[in-house]
Design an enzyme around this catalytic site. Sequence first.
Site, PDB file in Angstrom:
ATOM      1  N   GLY A   9       0.809  -1.014   0.198  1.00 25.96           N
ATOM      2  CA  GLY A   9       0.149  -0.050  -0.018  1.00 25.96           C
ATOM      3  C   GLY A   9       0.695   1.211   0.088  1.00 25.96           C
ATOM      4  N   ALA A  10       2.360   1.412  -0.760  1.00 28.30           N
ATOM      5  CA  ALA A  10       2.863   2.271  -0.605  1.00 28.30           C
ATOM      6  C   ALA A  10       2.644   3.669  -1.359  1.00 28.30           C
ATOM      7  CB  ALA A  10       4.689   1.403  -1.133  1.00 28.30           C
ATOM      8  N   GLN A  13      -2.228   6.457   1.513  1.00 26.40           N
ATOM      9  CA  GLN A  13      -2.341   7.632   2.121  1.00 26.40           C
ATOM     10  C   GLN A  13      -0.171   7.611   3.493  1.00 26.40           C
ATOM     11  OE1 GLN A  13      -4.418  11.018   2.745  1.00 26.40           O
ATOM     12  NE2 GLN A  13      -5.731   9.636   2.492  1.00 26.40           N
ATOM     13  N   ARG A  90     -13.433  -0.322   4.016  1.00 25.00           N
ATOM     14  CA  ARG A  90     -15.025  -1.426   4.199  1.00 25.00           C
ATOM     15  C   ARG A  90     -15.839  -0.203   2.724  1.00 25.00           C
ATOM     16  NH1 ARG A  90     -18.723  -3.462   8.332  1.00 25.00           N
ATOM     17  NH2 ARG A  90     -16.985  -3.085  10.009  1.00 25.00           N
ATOM     18  N   ASN A 103     -10.148  -8.474   2.804  1.00 24.78           N
ATOM     19  CA  ASN A 103      -8.755  -8.734   3.440  1.00 24.78           C
ATOM     20  C   ASN A 103      -8.520 -10.240   3.701  1.00 24.78           C
ATOM     21  OD1 ASN A 103      -8.091  -5.809   3.727  1.00 24.78           O
ATOM     22  ND2 ASN A 103     -10.093  -5.850   5.189  1.00 24.78           N
ATOM     23  N   GLN A 110      -0.612 -12.769   1.198  1.00 21.12           N
ATOM     24  CA  GLN A 110       0.851 -11.444   1.081  1.00 21.12           C
ATOM     25  C   GLN A 110       1.057 -12.789   2.622  1.00 21.12           C
ATOM     26  OE1 GLN A 110      -0.105  -7.812   2.197  1.00 21.12           O
ATOM     27  NE2 GLN A 110      -0.618  -7.805   0.136  1.00 21.12           N
ATOM     28  N   ASP A 157      -2.978   4.200  19.163  1.00 17.88           N
ATOM     29  CA  ASP A 157      -4.034   4.029  20.085  1.00 17.88           C
ATOM     30  C   ASP A 157      -2.736   4.424  22.003  1.00 17.88           C
ATOM     31  OD1 ASP A 157      -6.600   3.407  18.283  1.00 17.88           O
ATOM     32  OD2 ASP A 157      -5.092   0.951  18.605  1.00 17.88           O
ATOM     33  N   HIS A 185      -7.334  -3.315  18.519  1.00 19.04           N
ATOM     34  CA  HIS A 185      -7.374  -2.440  17.228  1.00 19.04           C
ATOM     35  C   HIS A 185      -8.888  -1.473  16.963  1.00 19.04           C
ATOM     36  CE1 HIS A 185      -6.525   1.660  15.140  1.00 19.04           C
ATOM     37  NE2 HIS A 185      -6.757   0.869  14.340  1.00 19.04           N
TER      38      HIS A 185
HETATM   39  P1  NAX Z   1      -5.257   4.574   1.523  1.00 21.56           P
HETATM   40  O1  NAX Z   1      -5.885   4.034   0.857  1.00 21.56           O
HETATM   41  O2  NAX Z   1      -4.427   5.879   1.416  1.00 21.56           O
HETATM   42  O3  NAX Z   1      -3.434   2.886   1.114  1.00 21.56           O
HETATM   43  C1  NAX Z   1      -4.020   1.897   0.883  1.00 21.56           C
HETATM   44  C2  NAX Z   1      -2.924   1.545  -0.593  1.00 21.56           C
HETATM   45  O4  NAX Z   1      -2.862   0.177  -0.527  1.00 21.56           O
HETATM   46  C3  NAX Z   1      -3.741   2.106  -1.432  1.00 21.56           C
HETATM   47  O5  NAX Z   1      -2.800   2.339  -2.547  1.00 21.56           O
HETATM   48  C4  NAX Z   1      -4.337   0.644  -2.121  1.00 21.56           C
HETATM   49  O6  NAX Z   1      -3.587   0.396  -4.217  1.00 21.56           O
HETATM   50  C5  NAX Z   1      -2.816  -0.306  -1.525  1.00 21.56           C
HETATM   51  N1  NAX Z   1      -3.875  -1.544  -1.888  1.00 21.56           N
HETATM   52  C6  NAX Z   1      -5.040  -2.080  -1.668  1.00 21.56           C
HETATM   53  N2  NAX Z   1      -4.613  -3.472  -1.366  1.00 21.56           N
HETATM   54  C7  NAX Z   1      -4.001  -3.688  -1.902  1.00 21.56           C
HETATM   55  C8  NAX Z   1      -2.595  -4.987  -1.827  1.00 21.56           C
HETATM   56  N3  NAX Z   1      -3.603  -6.434  -1.849  1.00 21.56           N
HETATM   57  N4  NAX Z   1      -1.389  -5.080  -2.078  1.00 21.56           N
HETATM   58  C9  NAX Z   1      -0.778  -4.562  -1.980  1.00 21.56           C
HETATM   59  N5  NAX Z   1      -1.174  -2.633  -1.127  1.00 21.56           N
HETATM   60  C10 NAX Z   1      -2.423  -2.983  -1.941  1.00 21.56           C
HETATM   61  O7  NAX Z   1      -4.951   4.188   3.119  1.00 21.56           O
HETATM   62  P2  NAX Z   1      -4.547   4.405   3.889  1.00 21.56           P
HETATM   63  O8  NAX Z   1      -4.685   5.956   4.775  1.00 21.56           O
HETATM   64  O9  NAX Z   1      -2.493   4.703   3.595  1.00 21.56           O
HETATM   65  O10 NAX Z   1      -4.562   3.750   5.601  1.00 21.56           O
HETATM   66  C11 NAX Z   1      -4.386   1.988   5.169  1.00 21.56           C
HETATM   67  C12 NAX Z   1      -4.775   1.125   6.188  1.00 21.56           C
HETATM   68  O11 NAX Z   1      -4.293   1.131   7.566  1.00 21.56           O
HETATM   69  C13 NAX Z   1      -5.972   1.610   6.044  1.00 21.56           C
HETATM   70  O12 NAX Z   1      -6.832   0.183   6.361  1.00 21.56           O
HETATM   71  C14 NAX Z   1      -6.394   1.435   7.234  1.00 21.56           C
HETATM   72  O13 NAX Z   1      -7.792   1.430   8.221  1.00 21.56           O
HETATM   73  C15 NAX Z   1      -5.510   1.323   8.352  1.00 21.56           C
HETATM   74  N6  NAX Z   1      -5.251   2.093   9.239  1.00 21.56           N
HETATM   75  C16 NAX Z   1      -4.312   1.980  10.997  1.00 21.56           C
HETATM   76  C17 NAX Z   1      -4.151   2.000  11.652  1.00 21.56           C
HETATM   77  C18 NAX Z   1      -3.795   1.244  12.755  1.00 21.56           C
HETATM   78  O14 NAX Z   1      -3.140   2.210  13.897  1.00 21.56           O
HETATM   79  N7  NAX Z   1      -3.676  -0.115  12.964  1.00 21.56           N
HETATM   80  C19 NAX Z   1      -4.761   3.466  12.413  1.00 21.56           C
HETATM   81  C20 NAX Z   1      -4.782   3.996  10.914  1.00 21.56           C
HETATM   82  C21 NAX Z   1      -5.521   3.401   9.805  1.00 21.56           C
HETATM   83  O15 NAX Z   1      -6.303   4.223  10.310  1.00 21.56           O
END
Ligand code: NAX
Length: 329
Positions: A9-10, A13, A90, A103, A110, A157, A185
């Site tokens: 997901g590099a 954001q 979601r 997921n 992966q 958190d 989480h």
């Molecule tokens: P974004 O939607 O900006 O980025 C996610 C990226 O992942 C996208 O570029 C997408 O193309 C890529 N992606 C999707 N499926 C993939 C796969 N199979 N292989 C490789 N890349 C893939 O989301 P972002 O704001 O960066 O958040 C990423 C994740 O972090 C989300 O699931 C979010 O809910 C989670 N979070 C987790 C947190 C934690 O504390 N554990 C806090 C922050 C965030 O909410």
Amino acid sequence: MTTTITITGAGGQIGYALLFRIAAGDMLGPDEKVRLRLLEIPQGLGAAEGAALELQDGAFGLLEHVEVTDDPAVGFEGCDLALLVGARPRGPGMERADLLAANAGIFGPQGAAIAANAASGVRVTVVGNPANTNALIAAASADGVPSERFTALTRLDENRARAQLAQVLGARVGSVQRVPIWGNHSATQFPDVSHATVDGRPVSEALAAIVGDVPEWLENTFIPRVAKRGAEIIEVRGSSSVASAASATIDHVRDWVRGTEDWTSAGVVSRGEYGVPEGLISSFPVRSVAGEWQIVEGLELSEWARARVDASVAELVEEREAVRALGML
Ligand code: NAX
């Protein structure tokens, strides 16, 4: 030395906020060179390639190489640290089971690709939600990789909880320690202040002098504030937490690799500690010693705290059951 780090997901954001801090040495220190592998899905490749160009323009002395790919075998090749950030969010009308299934379809393959391609000592940190259960699925699919190497991020958190306490106490956040997160989480998480200290002294008395009824404040103000902080950020900022999530990821990995002086929090595999069913990836108070997370054992939990931990762990059990029912575990 050079560490190979894969970020899924590099192109997203959090990925964008993470990459530059890793390249600057914030995660592994000023002496460790890094090789980055940016793993995306085809739709995300452009954004990841753009980030790679900017990494080049950052002229980071520690950055040896950047590779962008949508092939997990290439992405995880020889990786020492895997940061699994990319996940399926979601969507409208999506039920929880649909989210877990979508997921599982990402984290299962992966996990298998990590087992087949990563370095033998690989350490995996799952950020993408639902982080604990995604980590469980990846671990279950990674034949031959010990499940202790799969963790879920709950450091954000904990950082939020420590920051809230510091604000109320009028203290520096660095002086507030021992605020572990227990469980999932999610909104059921339990940020536990019962062992917390400020400048080495218990926070309980200081809190009582400020908020009066401490149990009431914990139940109705502190815990909801921490657990719903993500929603608050979305409301105020118009978009989800990004830089703070990236920063917490840096904290988690740095502490895992380089060790901790005191406790912190991480989602790690349970071996039955505190009655958490074996095999679940649950957040616990942990310390990092010689490159391994160790659960801090022997802590007293009040009846109220016990009920809070149990409720969050029950949610993890439900998630595991739901994934099992889908035949994905
Ligand atoms: P974004 O939607 O900006 O980025 C996610 C990226 O992942 C996208 O570029 C997408 O193309 C890529 N992606 C999707 N499926 C993939 C796969 N199979 N292989 C490789 N890349 C893939 O989301 P972002 O704001 O960066 O958040 C990423 C994740 O972090 C989300 O699931 C979010 O809910 C989670 N979070 C987790 C947190 C934690 O504390 N554990 C806090 C922050 C965030 O909410």
